[in-house]
Design an enzyme around this catalytic site. Structure first.
Site, PDB file in Angstrom:
ATOM      1  N   PHE A  15       5.765  -0.764   6.817  1.00  0.00           N
ATOM      2  CA  PHE A  15       4.930   0.320   7.025  1.00  0.00           C
ATOM      3  C   PHE A  15       3.968   0.445   8.529  1.00  0.00           C
ATOM      4  CE2 PHE A  15       0.072   1.049   6.460  1.00  0.00           C
ATOM      5  CZ  PHE A  15       0.037   2.334   6.674  1.00  0.00           C
ATOM      6  N   THR A  39      10.375  -5.960   2.166  1.00  0.00           N
ATOM      7  CA  THR A  39       9.556  -4.735   1.883  1.00  0.00           C
ATOM      8  C   THR A  39       9.770  -3.335   2.479  1.00  0.00           C
ATOM      9  OG1 THR A  39       7.718  -5.798   3.007  1.00  0.00           O
ATOM     10  CG2 THR A  39       7.717  -5.950   0.703  1.00  0.00           C
ATOM     11  N   LYS A  93       6.116 -19.630   4.326  1.00  0.00           N
ATOM     12  CA  LYS A  93       7.434 -19.967   5.090  1.00  0.00           C
ATOM     13  C   LYS A  93       7.439 -18.874   6.180  1.00  0.00           C
ATOM     14  CE  LYS A  93      10.823 -22.449   2.607  1.00  0.00           C
ATOM     15  NZ  LYS A  93      11.933 -22.546   2.022  1.00  0.00           N
ATOM     16  N   GLY A 104       7.621 -20.107  19.733  1.00  0.00           N
ATOM     17  CA  GLY A 104       8.548 -20.886  20.595  1.00  0.00           C
ATOM     18  C   GLY A 104       9.255 -19.990  21.682  1.00  0.00           C
ATOM     19  N   ARG A 108       9.270 -19.884  25.581  1.00  0.00           N
ATOM     20  CA  ARG A 108      10.533 -20.119  26.481  1.00  0.00           C
ATOM     21  C   ARG A 108      10.586 -18.896  27.344  1.00  0.00           C
ATOM     22  NH1 ARG A 108      15.842 -18.632  25.889  1.00  0.00           N
ATOM     23  NH2 ARG A 108      15.657 -17.603  23.922  1.00  0.00           N
ATOM     24  N   TYR A 147      -0.794 -16.164   1.272  1.00  0.00           N
ATOM     25  CA  TYR A 147      -1.074 -15.047   2.090  1.00  0.00           C
ATOM     26  C   TYR A 147      -2.081 -15.287   3.028  1.00  0.00           C
ATOM     27  CZ  TYR A 147      -1.606 -10.480   3.945  1.00  0.00           C
ATOM     28  OH  TYR A 147      -1.680  -9.505   5.137  1.00  0.00           O
ATOM     29  N   LYS A 151      -1.703 -16.874   6.814  1.00  0.00           N
ATOM     30  CA  LYS A 151      -2.234 -16.214   7.833  1.00  0.00           C
ATOM     31  C   LYS A 151      -3.445 -17.193   8.417  1.00  0.00           C
ATOM     32  CE  LYS A 151      -0.192 -11.979   7.661  1.00  0.00           C
ATOM     33  NZ  LYS A 151       0.507 -11.297   8.794  1.00  0.00           N
ATOM     34  N   TYR A 161      -0.649 -22.973  20.512  1.00  0.00           N
ATOM     35  CA  TYR A 161       0.446 -22.955  21.615  1.00  0.00           C
ATOM     36  C   TYR A 161      -0.305 -22.332  22.747  1.00  0.00           C
ATOM     37  CZ  TYR A 161       4.890 -23.487  18.969  1.00  0.00           C
ATOM     38  OH  TYR A 161       5.747 -24.109  18.649  1.00  0.00           O
ATOM     39  N   THR A 177      -5.236  -0.852   5.777  1.00  0.00           N
ATOM     40  CA  THR A 177      -4.698   0.231   6.435  1.00  0.00           C
ATOM     41  C   THR A 177      -3.722   0.992   5.533  1.00  0.00           C
ATOM     42  OG1 THR A 177      -5.026  -0.981   8.559  1.00  0.00           O
ATOM     43  CG2 THR A 177      -3.387   1.008   8.652  1.00  0.00           C
TER      44      THR A 177
HETATM   45  P1  NAD Z   1       4.890  -4.190   5.072  1.00  0.00           P
HETATM   46  O1  NAD Z   1       4.975  -4.996   3.724  1.00  0.00           O
HETATM   47  O2  NAD Z   1       5.216  -2.622   4.930  1.00  0.00           O
HETATM   48  O3  NAD Z   1       5.764  -4.689   6.281  1.00  0.00           O
HETATM   49  C1  NAD Z   1       5.986  -6.009   6.409  1.00  0.00           C
HETATM   50  C2  NAD Z   1       7.447  -6.037   7.061  1.00  0.00           C
HETATM   51  O4  NAD Z   1       7.876  -7.348   7.386  1.00  0.00           O
HETATM   52  C3  NAD Z   1       8.345  -5.454   6.079  1.00  0.00           C
HETATM   53  O5  NAD Z   1       9.449  -4.546   6.718  1.00  0.00           O
HETATM   54  C4  NAD Z   1       9.259  -6.536   5.564  1.00  0.00           C
HETATM   55  O6  NAD Z   1      10.724  -6.281   5.115  1.00  0.00           O
HETATM   56  C5  NAD Z   1       9.282  -7.724   6.723  1.00  0.00           C
HETATM   57  N1  NAD Z   1       9.531  -9.074   6.467  1.00  0.00           N
HETATM   58  C6  NAD Z   1       8.837  -9.703   5.365  1.00  0.00           C
HETATM   59  N2  NAD Z   1       9.282 -10.909   5.594  1.00  0.00           N
HETATM   60  C7  NAD Z   1      10.064 -11.348   6.706  1.00  0.00           C
HETATM   61  C8  NAD Z   1      10.863 -12.247   7.115  1.00  0.00           C
HETATM   62  N3  NAD Z   1      10.840 -13.387   6.353  1.00  0.00           N
HETATM   63  N4  NAD Z   1      11.702 -11.824   8.082  1.00  0.00           N
HETATM   64  C9  NAD Z   1      11.980 -10.632   8.575  1.00  0.00           C
HETATM   65  N5  NAD Z   1      11.144  -9.512   8.129  1.00  0.00           N
HETATM   66  C10 NAD Z   1      10.154  -9.682   7.055  1.00  0.00           C
HETATM   67  O7  NAD Z   1       3.339  -4.324   5.279  1.00  0.00           O
HETATM   68  P2  NAD Z   1       2.445  -3.836   6.220  1.00  0.00           P
HETATM   69  O8  NAD Z   1       1.550  -3.369   5.802  1.00  0.00           O
HETATM   70  O9  NAD Z   1       3.206  -2.850   7.411  1.00  0.00           O
HETATM   71  O10 NAD Z   1       1.929  -5.067   7.283  1.00  0.00           O
HETATM   72  C11 NAD Z   1       2.494  -5.477   8.442  1.00  0.00           C
HETATM   73  C12 NAD Z   1       1.802  -6.779   9.076  1.00  0.00           C
HETATM   74  O11 NAD Z   1       0.390  -6.545   9.043  1.00  0.00           O
HETATM   75  C13 NAD Z   1       1.792  -7.633   7.955  1.00  0.00           C
HETATM   76  O12 NAD Z   1       1.942  -9.106   8.718  1.00  0.00           O
HETATM   77  C14 NAD Z   1       0.404  -7.847   7.267  1.00  0.00           C
HETATM   78  O13 NAD Z   1       0.173  -8.966   6.829  1.00  0.00           O
HETATM   79  C15 NAD Z   1      -0.388  -7.494   8.345  1.00  0.00           C
HETATM   80  N6  NAD Z   1      -1.632  -6.624   7.837  1.00  0.00           N
HETATM   81  C16 NAD Z   1      -1.511  -5.392   7.108  1.00  0.00           C
HETATM   82  C17 NAD Z   1      -2.599  -4.719   6.524  1.00  0.00           C
HETATM   83  C18 NAD Z   1      -2.765  -3.326   5.995  1.00  0.00           C
HETATM   84  O14 NAD Z   1      -3.458  -3.010   5.566  1.00  0.00           O
HETATM   85  N7  NAD Z   1      -1.500  -2.650   5.988  1.00  0.00           N
HETATM   86  C19 NAD Z   1      -3.983  -5.510   6.583  1.00  0.00           C
HETATM   87  C20 NAD Z   1      -3.832  -6.729   6.992  1.00  0.00           C
HETATM   88  C21 NAD Z   1      -2.847  -7.365   7.786  1.00  0.00           C
END
Ligand code: NAD
Ligand code: UDP
Length: 314
Positions: A15, A39, A93, A104, A108, A147, A151, A161, A177
């Site tokens: 998203f 997702t 993970k 990393g 680099r 989660y 985080k 780092y 959001t």
């Molecule tokens: P989302 O689930 O739509 O997007 C997450 C993306 O990461 C997806 O495209 C998914 O396929 C990809 N992904 C998940 N695991 C992966 C992996 N192991 N390797 C590669 N890709 C992987 O969620 P979002 O709302 O777009 O959130 C994006 C980031 O912002 C996230 O890190 C989330 O924690 C952070 N965030 C979002 C919100 C919100 O309200 N939208 C709030 C706080 C933090």
């Protein structure tokens, strides 16, 4: 001559990531979107696939990757409770090993790196509204911990780092959001309520709906992320990004029913364990350091989001 920046966006097909790809491609940067499509979906970035300054890599961030880039936005991680709790070990993970691999890489190739952290680091907050210096109130062993603690650990890694290896970091704490390109089955409250309202299903309020959240429209959020990446190097954050207007979940349900003119009824389901009861960012630091604040108020943002879902559901 202006050098085109190579920018890696992990989670770029999700998203928030897909909106960020749109903006950075439009600015003329060379954008590399990395995603494992857990997702996220190709549909979110289909409009970019033909562009010469856009590349897509299917890759799981739990594995390292070696590429040359100037900037990294680290967004890969499922963000909706139902998705991050589906395979909690994998969620940890992704957060922890993903951060190590990206840090990393940044070390680099000497790239600047931004971490998408979250308001969840504050847990069920005892301080309201939440300021960056508040350390949070987080359960280490509950269903949301994979989660929240994942985080929190990635924030720790970013700062280690930075101190140990002088990596140029930026940490943003994103509050709830919403907007177009959320997945209809994402499970988060705004998309759930809009889909339910548009299809005249019951609106599922968890608990009595008195818990609060502060909702930020995606365009405002993406602008904040980019400003943080462009901020002076001595500003590492963490910095809160979110909309400080606070609403109860019941108010949100009523607003969405009004906007969609839906016949849906509100039903009350049990409140999930450890669901934070209140959440509102103090954005004083973002205003001061980034000259940033949200411009789109909830009614307007909801209308744009309803329009999007109306189109994809019809
Ligand atoms: P989302 O689930 O739509 O997007 C997450 C993306 O990461 C997806 O495209 C998914 O396929 C990809 N992904 C998940 N695991 C992966 C992996 N192991 N390797 C590669 N890709 C992987 O969620 P979002 O709302 O777009 O959130 C994006 C980031 O912002 C996230 O890190 C989330 O924690 C952070 N965030 C979002 C919100 C919100 O309200 N939208 C709030 C706080 C933090
Ligand atoms: N929520 C709800 N009905 C739903 C989905 C969520 O009442 O169908 C509630 C949830 O219990 C929480 C709030 O809405 O109090 C925000 O939930 P979401 O999953 O969007 O995000 P988070 O809890 O991570 O802020």
């Amino acid at each position: 001559m202006h050098k085109q920046k190579r920018i890696l966006i992990t989670g770029g097909a999700g998203f928030l990531g897909s909106h960020l790809c749109d903006l950075l491609v439009a600015e003329g940067n060379d954008v590399i979107c990395l995603d494992n499509f857990f997702t996220g979906t190709k549909k979110n970035i289909i409009n970019l696939l033909e562009k010469s300054n856009f590349e897509l890599i299917r890759h799981d961030l739990v594995q390292p990757i070696f590429i040359e880039v100037d900037e990294i936005y680290n967004l890969a991680c499922p963000a909706s409770p139902i998705h991050y709790q589906y395979n909690p070990v994998k969620t940890v993970k992704t957060s922890v090993m993903g951060a190590i691999h990206m840090l990393g890489l940044a070390k680099r190739v000497q790239a600047k790196i931004l971490q998408a952290s979250t308001s969840e680091v504050y847990g069920n907050p005892m301080v309201h509204p939440q300021k960056e210096e508040y350390w949070g109130n987080v359960n280490t062993i509950g269903p949301r911990s994979c989660y929240d603690e994942g985080k929190r650990c990635s924030e720790t890694l970013f700062f280690d780092y930075h101190r140990q290896n002088q990596v140029n970091i930026r940490v943003v704490r994103i509050f709830n959001t919403y907007g177009p390109k959320m997945h209809p089955n994402d499970g988060r409250v705004v998309s759930n309520f809009i889909v339910q309202a548009l299809t005249n299903q019951d609106i599922t309020v968890f608990g009595d709906g008195s818990q609060t959240r502060s909702f930020c429209y995606v365009d405002d959020m993406v602008e904040g992320l980019v400003r943080m990446m462009k901020a002076p190097d001595d500003f590492t954050g963490p910095v809160n990004l979110g909309n400080p207007m606070e609403f109860s979940i019941l108010e949100l349900a009523q607003k969405i029913i009004r906007i969609t003119q839906s016949k849906s009824k509100i039903v009350f389901n049990p409140l999930p364990q450890d669901d934070p009861l209140q959440r509102r960012p103090d954005i004083g630091l973002a205003k001061e350091k980034l000259q940033w604040q949200p411009l789109i108020e909830l009614n307007e943002g909801l209308r744009k989001t309803v329009e999007y879902f109306d189109e994809i559901l019809s």
